[in-house]
Write a protein that holds these residues in place. Sequence first.
Motif, short mmCIF file in Angstrom:
data_model
loop_
_atom_site.label_atom_id
_atom_site.label_comp_id
_atom_site.label_asym_id
_atom_site.label_seq_id
_atom_site.Cartn_x
_atom_site.Cartn_y
_atom_site.Cartn_z
N ALA A 24 0.83 -1.21 0.00
CA ALA A 24 0.00 0.00 0.00
C ALA A 24 0.86 1.26 0.00
CB ALA A 24 -0.93 -0.01 1.21
N ALA A 25 1.96 1.24 0.75
CA ALA A 25 2.84 2.41 0.81
C ALA A 25 3.56 2.65 -0.52
CB ALA A 25 3.85 2.24 1.94
N ILE A 26 3.89 1.58 -1.22
CA ILE A 26 4.52 1.71 -2.54
C ILE A 26 3.48 2.09 -3.58
CG2 ILE A 26 5.67 0.45 -4.41
CD1 ILE A 26 7.00 -1.28 -2.23
N GLY A 27 2.32 1.49 -3.48
CA GLY A 27 1.24 1.63 -4.45
C GLY A 27 0.87 0.25 -4.94
N THR A 28 -0.32 -0.20 -4.62
CA THR A 28 -0.71 -1.58 -4.93
C THR A 28 -0.67 -1.88 -6.43
OG1 THR A 28 -3.04 -0.95 -4.84
CG2 THR A 28 -2.09 -1.91 -2.84
N ASP A 29 -0.76 -0.84 -7.25
CA ASP A 29 -0.67 -1.04 -8.70
C ASP A 29 0.76 -1.35 -9.15
OD1 ASP A 29 -0.06 1.65 -7.93
OD2 ASP A 29 -0.24 2.29 -10.02
N LYS A 30 1.73 -1.13 -8.28
CA LYS A 30 3.14 -1.34 -8.61
C LYS A 30 3.70 -2.64 -8.04
CE LYS A 30 3.83 3.61 -8.55
NZ LYS A 30 4.20 4.72 -7.68
N VAL A 31 2.87 -3.37 -7.28
CA VAL A 31 3.36 -4.53 -6.54
C VAL A 31 2.44 -5.74 -6.77
CG1 VAL A 31 3.86 -5.44 -4.23
CG2 VAL A 31 4.29 -3.04 -4.73
N ASP A 32 3.05 -6.89 -7.00
CA ASP A 32 2.33 -8.15 -7.00
C ASP A 32 2.64 -8.85 -5.68
OD1 ASP A 32 1.25 -7.95 -9.57
OD2 ASP A 32 2.96 -8.97 -10.50
N LEU A 33 1.61 -9.09 -4.87
CA LEU A 33 1.78 -9.86 -3.63
C LEU A 33 1.75 -11.34 -3.99
CD1 LEU A 33 -0.52 -7.95 -1.13
CD2 LEU A 33 1.96 -8.17 -1.00
N VAL A 34 2.81 -12.06 -3.63
CA VAL A 34 2.93 -13.47 -3.98
C VAL A 34 3.20 -14.27 -2.71
CG1 VAL A 34 4.15 -15.17 -5.38
CG2 VAL A 34 3.94 -12.80 -6.21
N SER A 35 2.29 -15.15 -2.36
CA SER A 35 2.50 -16.03 -1.21
C SER A 35 3.57 -17.05 -1.56
CB SER A 35 1.20 -16.75 -0.85
OG SER A 35 1.46 -17.77 0.09
N VAL A 36 4.54 -17.24 -0.68
CA VAL A 36 5.59 -18.23 -0.94
C VAL A 36 5.05 -19.64 -0.86
CG1 VAL A 36 7.44 -16.69 -0.19
CG2 VAL A 36 6.47 -18.32 1.44
N ILE A 161 8.39 1.17 8.34
CA ILE A 161 8.16 0.83 6.93
C ILE A 161 8.37 2.05 6.05
CG2 ILE A 161 6.37 0.19 5.24
CD1 ILE A 161 5.28 -1.77 7.42
N GLY A 162 7.83 3.18 6.46
CA GLY A 162 7.98 4.42 5.68
C GLY A 162 9.43 4.83 5.49
N LYS A 163 10.21 4.79 6.57
CA LYS A 163 11.63 5.16 6.49
C LYS A 163 12.40 4.16 5.62
CE LYS A 163 12.10 7.61 10.87
NZ LYS A 163 12.70 7.60 12.21
N TRP A 164 12.10 2.89 5.77
CA TRP A 164 12.77 1.86 4.99
C TRP A 164 12.47 2.01 3.50
CZ3 TRP A 164 10.78 -3.02 2.92
CH2 TRP A 164 11.78 -3.91 2.52
N LEU A 165 11.21 2.21 3.18
CA LEU A 165 10.85 2.37 1.77
C LEU A 165 11.50 3.61 1.18
CD1 LEU A 165 7.10 1.29 1.78
CD2 LEU A 165 9.07 0.02 0.90
N GLU A 166 11.63 4.65 1.97
CA GLU A 166 12.32 5.86 1.50
C GLU A 166 13.77 5.53 1.16
OE1 GLU A 166 12.71 9.70 0.29
OE2 GLU A 166 10.84 8.76 0.93
N SER A 167 14.40 4.63 1.95
CA SER A 167 15.80 4.28 1.72
C SER A 167 16.00 3.39 0.49
CB SER A 167 16.40 3.60 2.96
OG SER A 167 16.00 2.26 3.07
N ILE A 168 14.97 2.68 0.04
CA ILE A 168 15.12 1.78 -1.10
C ILE A 168 14.43 2.29 -2.36
CG2 ILE A 168 15.39 -0.24 0.39
CD1 ILE A 168 12.55 -1.12 -0.47
N LYS A 169 13.74 3.40 -2.28
CA LYS A 169 12.91 3.83 -3.43
C LYS A 169 13.73 4.11 -4.69
CE LYS A 169 12.36 8.77 -2.72
NZ LYS A 169 11.39 9.84 -2.44
N ASN A 170 14.93 4.62 -4.57
CA ASN A 170 15.73 4.87 -5.77
C ASN A 170 16.14 3.55 -6.45
OD1 ASN A 170 15.56 7.63 -5.55
ND2 ASN A 170 17.45 7.81 -4.40
N ASP A 171 16.47 2.55 -5.65
CA ASP A 171 16.85 1.25 -6.21
C ASP A 171 15.65 0.53 -6.83
OD1 ASP A 171 19.71 0.95 -5.57
OD2 ASP A 171 19.02 1.11 -3.50
N PHE A 172 14.47 0.79 -6.29
CA PHE A 172 13.27 0.11 -6.76
C PHE A 172 12.46 0.93 -7.76
CE2 PHE A 172 14.29 -2.95 -3.61
CZ PHE A 172 13.59 -4.08 -3.94
N GLY A 173 12.77 2.22 -7.88
CA GLY A 173 12.12 3.06 -8.87
C GLY A 173 10.66 3.36 -8.59
N PHE A 174 10.30 3.55 -7.34
CA PHE A 174 8.92 3.96 -7.04
C PHE A 174 8.90 5.31 -6.40
CE2 PHE A 174 10.12 1.04 -3.54
CZ PHE A 174 9.98 1.88 -2.45
#
Length: 174
Positions: A24-36, A161-174
């Motif tokens: 949800a924080a990234i944007g559900t349209d940008k993520v596929d949730l996959v159960s392992v 979660i918010g701080k972590w996503l901020e730290s990876i957003k450039n690598d993930f392109g969101f």
Amino acid sequence: MSKIGLFFGPEKGSVHRAAEKVAAAIGTDKVDLVSVNDASAADLEKYDKIIFGISTVGKETWDSEYSNTDWSKFFPEVSKASYDGKVIAIFGLGDHITYPAHFVNAMGRLAKELNKQNAKIVGAVDPAGYEFEESEALIDGKFIGLPLDEDFEPELSDERIGKWLESIKNDFGF
């Protein structure tokens, strides 16, 4: 932009809820949730950007009663996939009160397997602000990914979660 594969397990618990928060924080349209639970190496191959969500219980519990969990079935699939050109991030759930000597160990075990495959793992987190005794997820003085404790610190999860996503957003392109 290609979608991010967010592989998580187990379903219907804290990891699932955390995976939904991350998506949800990234944007559900940008993520596929996959159960392992039903995923394979072929599913991992579909994504250039992968987030893993994993939980940890104490070693004494893990070795006995939890030997047939979603992740124990999926873990061999992780080593079959190629991670060339992929970007990986990991979040892990742990219980720093009941299992302080095994806090988010599963994140560390997963990272060690991914490192054997020369995966590019991003999103290391400083352990300051976390209480625990030991963790296999500490690599070079930092957690290899985002630790969350939904049992005893759920009020901290959204901010973490918010701080972590901020730290990876450039690598993930969101």
